[in-house]
Design an enzyme around this catalytic site. Structure first.
Site, PDB file in Angstrom:
ATOM      1  N   GLY A 197      -6.865  -4.952   2.847  1.00  0.00           N
ATOM      2  CA  GLY A 197      -7.267  -5.558   1.256  1.00  0.00           C
ATOM      3  C   GLY A 197      -7.771  -4.459   0.328  1.00  0.00           C
ATOM      4  O   GLY A 197      -7.956  -4.754  -0.685  1.00  0.00           O
TER       5      GLY A 197
ATOM      6  N   ASP B 163       2.840  -3.343   8.085  1.00  0.00           N
ATOM      7  CA  ASP B 163       1.909  -3.185   7.027  1.00  0.00           C
ATOM      8  C   ASP B 163       0.930  -2.049   7.542  1.00  0.00           C
ATOM      9  O   ASP B 163       0.719  -1.588   8.650  1.00  0.00           O
ATOM     10  CB  ASP B 163       1.233  -4.545   6.918  1.00  0.00           C
TER      11      ASP B 163
ATOM     12  N   GLY C  23       0.817  -1.221  -0.016  1.00  0.00           N
ATOM     13  CA  GLY C  23      -0.144  -0.062   0.147  1.00  0.00           C
ATOM     14  C   GLY C  23       1.104   1.380  -0.004  1.00  0.00           C
ATOM     15  O   GLY C  23       2.123   1.365   0.181  1.00  0.00           O
ATOM     16  N   SER C  24       0.067   2.401   0.041  1.00  0.00           N
ATOM     17  CA  SER C  24       0.794   3.739   0.027  1.00  0.00           C
ATOM     18  C   SER C  24       1.862   3.851   1.004  1.00  0.00           C
ATOM     19  O   SER C  24       2.737   4.341   1.298  1.00  0.00           O
ATOM     20  CB  SER C  24      -0.177   4.878  -0.394  1.00  0.00           C
TER      21      SER C  24
ATOM     22  N   GLU D 160      -1.149 -10.818   2.873  1.00  0.00           N
ATOM     23  CA  GLU D 160      -0.803 -10.225   4.023  1.00  0.00           C
ATOM     24  C   GLU D 160      -1.015 -10.800   5.140  1.00  0.00           C
ATOM     25  O   GLU D 160      -0.535 -10.976   6.316  1.00  0.00           O
ATOM     26  CB  GLU D 160      -1.676  -8.811   3.887  1.00  0.00           C
TER      27      GLU D 160
ATOM     28  N   LYS E  47      -7.750   6.562   9.377  1.00  0.00           N
ATOM     29  CA  LYS E  47      -8.226   5.235   9.446  1.00  0.00           C
ATOM     30  C   LYS E  47      -8.799   4.634  10.708  1.00  0.00           C
ATOM     31  O   LYS E  47      -9.166   3.480  11.010  1.00  0.00           O
ATOM     32  CB  LYS E  47      -7.025   4.330   8.956  1.00  0.00           C
TER      33      LYS E  47
END
Ligand code: 5RP
Length: 218
Positions: free
Chosen positions: A95, A81, A29-30, A103, A121
């Site tokens: 996801g 992560d 991911g970013s 993952e 988030k």
């Protein structure tokens, strides 16, 4: 601090969890891209990384970091992560980038899962972000009907194939008050490869970047 600055800050903060001399698990991911950049810039002495996706593998290799297969690496000390949603109890929805299966495997094979997010988030109840479910293509319609019966609105992620050759259903409309029960329930449906709930094995450390700096939730 804007969202991009927050991603950089939390990626930088995760460096202290990297164990020199040991193979590191790296997510997707970013936010993780910022982490890979920070890892390379800091020249942390790790022999190799295990990647949760092809995209991260390419970025790690470009950064000069050797990538090894999880089967050769064995148990990892640390996995870093991101997440799409996180609760203060460190349960996650993951996801959004479609890498949820690898993952979950790398998280399971790691002693410590360090999750890095910006404060947008952080939620009290998971489910506002549509829950990704990786399915075997022939089971797509069957699984979608079961997800509707559970109160969700599944939508096929159009034109997307996972690194494992499967498809993703993004399930909107779920208010996930018991993440572990739902993880088990959806995970047991025939044809489901992985559900993007990380509750039965949550993050061990959640690093949250916001205007007040980095918050560490354990
Ligand atoms: C990929 C993931 C990512 O961790 C999640 O989507 C967060 O990504 P980003 O850091 O780009 O917001 O689960 O499958």
């Amino acid at each position: 601090m804007d969202q991009q600055q927050a991603k950089h800050a939390v990626a930088q903060a995760a460096l202290k969890y990297v164990v020199p001399g040991e193979v590191l698990g790296v997510g997707t991911g970013s936010t993780v891209n910022c982490f890979i950049d920070a890892l390379a810039a800091a020249h942390v002495d790790i022999p190799a990384a295990v990647s949760s996706s092809e995209a991260s593998r390419v970025r790690l290799v470009a950064a000069g970091i050797l990538v090894r297969d999880l089967n050769e690496a064995g148990t990892l000390s640390v996995y870093v992560d991101g997440a799409d949603e996180a609760t203060p109890a460190r349960q996650l929805v993951k996801g959004g980038g479609g890498a949820l299966t690898r993952e979950k495997i790398v998280a399971a094979a790691s002693r410590k899962f360090v999750c890095i997010v910006d404060e947008s988030k952080l939620v009290k109840v998971l489910g506002a972000f549509p829950l990704p479910v990786e399915v075997i293509p022939m089971a797509r319609s069957y699984v979608a009907r079961q997800l509707v019966a559970l109160g969700g609105q599944p939508r096929l992620r159009d034109g997307f194939t996972t690194d494992n050759g499967n498809q993703i259903l993004d399930v909107a409309g779920l208010s996930i008050t018991d993440p572990s029960a739902l993880e088990t329930r959806i995970g047991m449906l025939a044809g489901v490869v992985t559900v993007g709930l990380f509750s039965r094995r949550p993050a061990d450390v959640l690093l949250v970047a916001g205007s007040a700096g980095i918050r560490e939730i354990r």
